[in-house]
Design an enzyme around this catalytic site. Sequence first.
Site, PDB file in Angstrom:
ATOM      1  N   HIS A 108       0.839  -1.213  -0.027  1.00  0.00           N
ATOM      2  CA  HIS A 108      -0.116   0.122  -0.012  1.00  0.00           C
ATOM      3  C   HIS A 108       0.692   1.186  -0.004  1.00  0.00           C
ATOM      4  CE1 HIS A 108      -3.088  -2.447   1.455  1.00  0.00           C
ATOM      5  NE2 HIS A 108      -4.257  -1.690   1.235  1.00  0.00           N
ATOM      6  N   ASN A 167       8.143  -3.941   3.506  1.00  0.00           N
ATOM      7  CA  ASN A 167       6.740  -3.804   3.624  1.00  0.00           C
ATOM      8  C   ASN A 167       6.268  -4.332   5.041  1.00  0.00           C
ATOM      9  OD1 ASN A 167       3.997  -3.141   3.144  1.00  0.00           O
ATOM     10  ND2 ASN A 167       3.726  -5.209   2.409  1.00  0.00           N
TER      11      ASN A 167
HETATM   12 MG   LIG Z   1       2.532  -2.093   3.452  1.00  0.00          MG
END
Ligand SMILES: [Mg+2]
Lengths: 256, 256
Positions: free
Chosen positions: A98, A130
């Site tokens: 994201h 991440n």
């Molecule tokens: Mg993420």
Amino acid sequence: PVKPTDPEPWTSPSRAGQIMRFGWPGFDNLRTYEDFVLSYDRRTKTAHWVIEHLTPDRMTYDPSVDRSKCAFRPDESIHEYFRSTNEDYFRSGYDRGHLAPAGNHRKTQNAIDQTFYLTNMSPQVGKGFNRDKWNDLEKHVRKLARKNINVYICTGPLYIPKKEADNNLYVKYKVIGPRQVAVPTHFFKVALVEYEKDKYSLDSYLLPNAVIPDETPISQFLVPLDEIERAAGFLIFDKVPKSQIKIINGKKLGFW
Amino acid sequence: PVKPTDPEPWTSPSRAGQIMRFGWPGFDNLRTYEDFVLSYDRRTKTAHWVIEHLTPDRMTYDPSVDRSKCAFRPDESIHEYFRSTNEDYFRSGYDRGHLAPAGNHRKTQNAIDQTFYLTNMSPQVGKGFNRDKWNDLEKHVRKLARKNINVYICTGPLYIPKKEADNNLYVKYKVIGPRQVAVPTHFFKVALVEYEKDKYSLDSYLLPNAVIPDETPISQFLVPLDEIERAAGFLIFDKVPKSQIKIINGKKLGFW
Ligand SMILES: [Mg+2]
Ligand SMILES: [Mg+2]
């Protein structure tokens, strides 16, 4: 129904107007989602930038909003030539990372759902990035958002050149899947914090898309904003009056 | 003064309107020069695309227009972070290669002068490319322009991935000078030719930015248009009615 004490509806800023208060880095393939604004790069098949606006009120947890109901999905409003899909990421070895984190948009189910559009994803190293250091940075931003009047966040991928043995600089990045989605070499995150009315601090982070040791403090990734801007090809929060920025990368600006 | 037989001035299309008759590939950092339209990529410090409109009339030679008076110069309307300069090209080993060629814009001194803005340049291999095969392609286009009603040309740089030993695809390109101007791996040129009223032929060329043997015919570089579009991240001449395109890459479309 509009209550008599409300301002005229056309004088109250739109959500996008609030989010974009300090300027548009560019106007290429804009997507104005419910709680964040994004510019999509059809060449790399991932965003140029994503901007969010966070406040203490928006950080409150709504128990009816359920992240587990969200699904990664293509944004069908992007032409099929340029639209990244789940297939592009499948077995690539990269996470669908994201840019606007799901955890920042828990006010409505629709707002969190929209963070799962693949327009808002970039191929990120999973373990060590991440799921670890980049996540630490996102949590740090939410902490800022709970304690300050307004926090504006600009996040995006970068493709930074490296010197090779022949002494020349080269940009080199992998592309994945049938649509050839670019794997960025780096990611940036710029946080503009209104800590008192009309007083701002600005932190600009630049992290490699790579395994980062847990013990590295995020402060080690602070860089001058213009280093990010020159590489990205756009200006970030350039409409903040310079005189109202009092702290840059943790350093108070003195008198001179 | 407007002669009585002229159409009302506001009903005659602007030059930019004529040039862009078949659609805008994008709207990023547009520059509408006198005789061509350009979209500038602030990340790579060279254009996304350049579009020209050529006609037999515009190909006539005006002896007062003098190429030797032209000088390569930065476009000061681009923010200094993103503006390529002569210094970036100096001793780089690459030519400042025109995207809209000077030879297509000889109607006025200003028109040819504007082709020397560095926004209209990309780093091109000199000998064997800019001065040879790419130049052949430009001459081929001018020949088309002298013989047809209208010719529309879209030209630009590309960054095309290559498979490496690990079996993955990588985009890799050099950057030159203090502003890190990207050296494209390839260039494209798409020619849309109105050879009879409302009848079009479309040729799409993709050439590597490399020394190309003199004996290679330019027809060897014809590729399907969508190969260029997918790599470039935009659509080219997408407003031409499909039914009016009668010839693609030299092949007459049959009945089916
Ligand atoms: Mg993420
Ligand atoms: Mg040339």
